[in-house]
Motif scaffolding. Sequence first.
Motif: not given
Length: 314
Positions: A23-24, A61
């Motif tokens: 998620e990044q 994010g």
Amino acid sequence: MEASDLQRISRLLPIFLAVAETEQVTVAASVLRMPQPTVSRALHSLGGLIGAPVVERRGRGIVLTAAGRELLPYAQSAVDQIVAGVAAAGRTDVVGHGEIAIAFQNMLGETVVPALIRRFRERFPAVSFGLTQGSRQRCLSALDHGDAAVALVATPPRRDDLVTLPLYEEPLVLVVPRHHRLADRSRVGLDAFATEELIALKPGYGLRLGIEELFAETDRRPRIAFEAEDAHTARGLVSAGLGVTIVPSFPPDPQTEQIRIDHPKAVRTIGALARPGGGTPSVRAFVGFLQTSGAAVAVSSLGPYARPLVSLPA
């Protein structure tokens, strides 16, 4: 859709999966060892090929869009099928059955190992795992003696007879009691705590090796007051005011303070070791899974306390 478009999509799926897991984009780029702009362009290209964006920004994010969430299980299945096919090539055994024996250090048993097993069994639910845990040396011995097909350890050794799969690296921090004289410092050098009573793990454990390497190039020697068998015990002794310790970064607690150590070796690599091309098809499928998805799954399970691996020390 043209065949060329399908080929482009298939090449972009591992990047998409790493981003979905972490998620990044920055973390995924580190895990994949790609420049961040390359990962961002890959996501944009994938969205263009399927006709809808697959991710969108949220705070610091990113999250999957509706299209990304629809694509995710198919992407995971596609990559898993490739891994399984490579593992089974040229063999008559059935992939996805039997037991995979793994050995891992105690500190990996709380989050990393369960996350890896869970994700692998989503694709191969009939596979079972035989678990051996303990010190780094015990894990390496289990691999050498054939009691484990895969070993997950800190500071994996470079050996010609083994495949080394780096997963992530994490900083080592100095842990002191809340009211210690160094508690208000954000960073310290080795000289700042060289005279402190140190709580270390026993010889044979990876953290003990890390402490020895930290002090190896100095004229200082650590004053070891207690020898523990796991990081939790070491931190408990610090909470009781019995000394300081050096362990990987962990979620904050009210009894201690964590201080970054200003030294290039105040970091350790976590990785997997396996025999090249050996074992059952299920073992080879698991090794393939570690190669393609292990870093992203491991880093995701640890949250913000692990720093993704960019390059393995020579």
